[in-house]
Design a protein around this motif. Structure first.
Motif, mmCIF file in Angstrom:
data_model
loop_
_atom_site.group_PDB
_atom_site.id
_atom_site.type_symbol
_atom_site.label_atom_id
_atom_site.label_comp_id
_atom_site.label_asym_id
_atom_site.label_seq_id
_atom_site.Cartn_x
_atom_site.Cartn_y
_atom_site.Cartn_z
ATOM 1 N N UNK A 1 7.890 -3.537 -1.938
ATOM 2 C CA UNK A 1 8.911 -3.189 -0.945
ATOM 3 C C UNK A 1 10.321 -3.436 -1.475
ATOM 4 N N UNK A 2 10.499 -4.430 -2.308
ATOM 5 C CA UNK A 2 11.828 -4.800 -2.795
ATOM 6 C C UNK A 2 12.213 -4.122 -4.106
ATOM 7 N N UNK A 3 11.286 -3.440 -4.741
ATOM 8 C CA UNK A 3 11.554 -2.838 -6.048
ATOM 9 C C UNK A 3 12.377 -1.558 -5.911
ATOM 10 N N UNK A 4 13.518 -1.509 -6.590
ATOM 11 C CA UNK A 4 14.376 -0.330 -6.533
ATOM 12 C C UNK A 4 14.126 0.633 -7.695
ATOM 13 N N UNK A 5 13.512 0.173 -8.770
ATOM 14 C CA UNK A 5 13.169 1.053 -9.881
ATOM 15 C C UNK A 5 11.914 1.850 -9.501
ATOM 16 N N UNK A 6 12.036 3.182 -9.440
ATOM 17 C CA UNK A 6 10.944 4.028 -8.948
ATOM 18 C C UNK A 6 9.667 3.870 -9.765
ATOM 19 N N UNK A 7 9.767 3.818 -11.078
ATOM 20 C CA UNK A 7 8.586 3.685 -11.914
ATOM 21 C C UNK A 7 7.877 2.366 -11.705
ATOM 22 N N UNK A 8 8.645 1.301 -11.691
ATOM 23 C CA UNK A 8 8.054 -0.030 -11.470
ATOM 24 C C UNK A 8 7.454 -0.125 -10.067
ATOM 25 N N UNK A 9 8.130 0.465 -9.057
ATOM 26 C CA UNK A 9 7.598 0.443 -7.689
ATOM 27 C C UNK A 9 6.249 1.164 -7.634
ATOM 28 N N UNK A 10 6.128 2.293 -8.314
ATOM 29 C CA UNK A 10 4.854 3.030 -8.335
ATOM 30 C C UNK A 10 3.745 2.181 -8.965
ATOM 31 N N UNK A 11 4.080 1.439 -10.019
ATOM 32 C CA UNK A 11 3.093 0.540 -10.642
ATOM 33 C C UNK A 11 2.645 -0.530 -9.652
ATOM 34 N N UNK A 12 3.598 -1.104 -8.938
ATOM 35 C CA UNK A 12 3.262 -2.138 -7.956
ATOM 36 C C UNK A 12 2.431 -1.570 -6.816
ATOM 37 N N UNK A 13 2.758 -0.384 -6.366
ATOM 38 C CA UNK A 13 1.974 0.251 -5.299
ATOM 39 C C UNK A 13 0.540 0.474 -5.770
ATOM 40 N N UNK A 14 0.366 0.979 -6.985
ATOM 41 C CA UNK A 14 -0.977 1.223 -7.514
ATOM 42 C C UNK A 14 -1.775 -0.075 -7.654
ATOM 43 N N UNK A 15 -1.108 -1.169 -7.988
ATOM 44 C CA UNK A 15 -1.785 -2.458 -8.138
ATOM 45 C C UNK A 15 -2.085 -3.120 -6.802
ATOM 46 N N UNK A 16 -1.402 -2.703 -5.747
ATOM 47 C CA UNK A 16 -1.473 -3.379 -4.455
ATOM 48 C C UNK A 16 -2.277 -2.604 -3.419
ATOM 49 N N UNK A 17 -2.196 -1.289 -3.460
ATOM 50 C CA UNK A 17 -2.787 -0.429 -2.430
ATOM 51 C C UNK A 17 -3.940 0.400 -2.998
ATOM 52 N N UNK A 18 -4.980 0.624 -2.194
ATOM 53 C CA UNK A 18 -6.030 1.564 -2.582
ATOM 54 C C UNK A 18 -5.443 2.975 -2.576
ATOM 55 N N UNK A 19 -6.085 3.895 -3.275
ATOM 56 C CA UNK A 19 -5.553 5.264 -3.383
ATOM 57 C C UNK A 19 -5.430 5.949 -2.030
ATOM 58 N N UNK A 20 -6.339 5.652 -1.109
ATOM 59 C CA UNK A 20 -6.325 6.306 0.205
ATOM 60 C C UNK A 20 -5.796 5.387 1.304
ATOM 61 N N UNK A 21 -4.959 4.443 0.926
ATOM 62 C CA UNK A 21 -4.427 3.458 1.873
ATOM 63 C C UNK A 21 -3.518 4.113 2.909
ATOM 64 N N UNK B 1 -4.937 -3.413 -0.728
ATOM 65 C CA UNK B 1 -4.732 -3.106 0.689
ATOM 66 C C UNK B 1 -5.277 -1.721 1.010
ATOM 67 N N UNK B 2 -6.107 -1.657 2.035
ATOM 68 C CA UNK B 2 -6.651 -0.400 2.526
ATOM 69 C C UNK B 2 -5.812 0.123 3.683
ATOM 70 N N UNK B 3 -5.346 -0.808 4.511
ATOM 71 C CA UNK B 3 -4.545 -0.429 5.678
ATOM 72 C C UNK B 3 -3.657 -1.592 6.071
ATOM 73 N N UNK B 4 -2.450 -1.260 6.531
ATOM 74 C CA UNK B 4 -1.538 -2.244 7.100
ATOM 75 C C UNK B 4 -0.962 -1.646 8.380
ATOM 76 N N UNK B 5 -1.000 -2.444 9.439
ATOM 77 C CA UNK B 5 -0.371 -2.089 10.698
ATOM 78 C C UNK B 5 0.743 -3.102 10.945
ATOM 79 N N UNK B 6 1.955 -2.595 11.109
ATOM 80 C CA UNK B 6 3.107 -3.461 11.290
ATOM 81 C C UNK B 6 3.621 -3.434 12.716
ATOM 82 N N UNK B 7 4.109 -4.572 13.149
ATOM 83 C CA UNK B 7 4.724 -4.714 14.474
ATOM 84 C C UNK B 7 6.114 -5.298 14.294
#
Length: 121
Positions: free
Chosen positions: A15-35, A108-114
């Motif tokens: 969420x805090x990463x401003x570099x697009x490439x690094x953010x994509x790496x973090x998303x791939x490491x954190x979230x399942x493909x169909x999250x 992470x497969x799913x996150x619901x935020x409030x």
């Protein structure tokens, strides 16, 4: 630190990463493909949708950062935690609580935020 805490800390790194490439790496490491992510204001599906959602938050709240404000609580594949969105000066402007489901690979497969506190609430 438990596995859920490390996962959620990486979630905030994305969420805090401003570099697009690094953010994509973090998303791939954190979230399942169909999250999926959903809250009252945003939603995103899959890595592309989650990246687009985070990018939109960066555009609207430039130089703001997210911070976890509670321990990560969980059992089995379920977890919860609270957070704040901070201005560059460190003032919280939005606070919330998220609930997540972790897949068998530890992503992470799913996150619901409030939203707990936000301007105009």
């Amino acid at each position: 630190m438990n596995a859920h805490t490390a996962l959620i800390d990486r979630y905030f790194d994305a969420w805090n990463e401003t570099d697009a490439g690094r953010r994509r790496e973090l998303i791939a490491a954190t979230w399942s493909k169909d999250a999926a992510y959903v809250d009252p204001l945003l939603s995103g599906n899959g890595h592309d949708g989650i990246d687009a959602m985070i990018r939109a938050v960066h555009e609207r709240f430039a130089h703001h950062t997210f911070r976890r404000t509670t321990d990560v609580d969980g059992f089995g594949n379920r977890l919860r935690f609270s957070w704040a969105l901070l201005t560059p000066a460190g003032t919280p402007v939005v606070k919330g609580s998220d609930f997540g489901i972790v897949d068998t690979d530890g992503r992470l497969q799913a996150v619901t935020g409030f939203l707990d506190e936000a301007p105009g609430m």
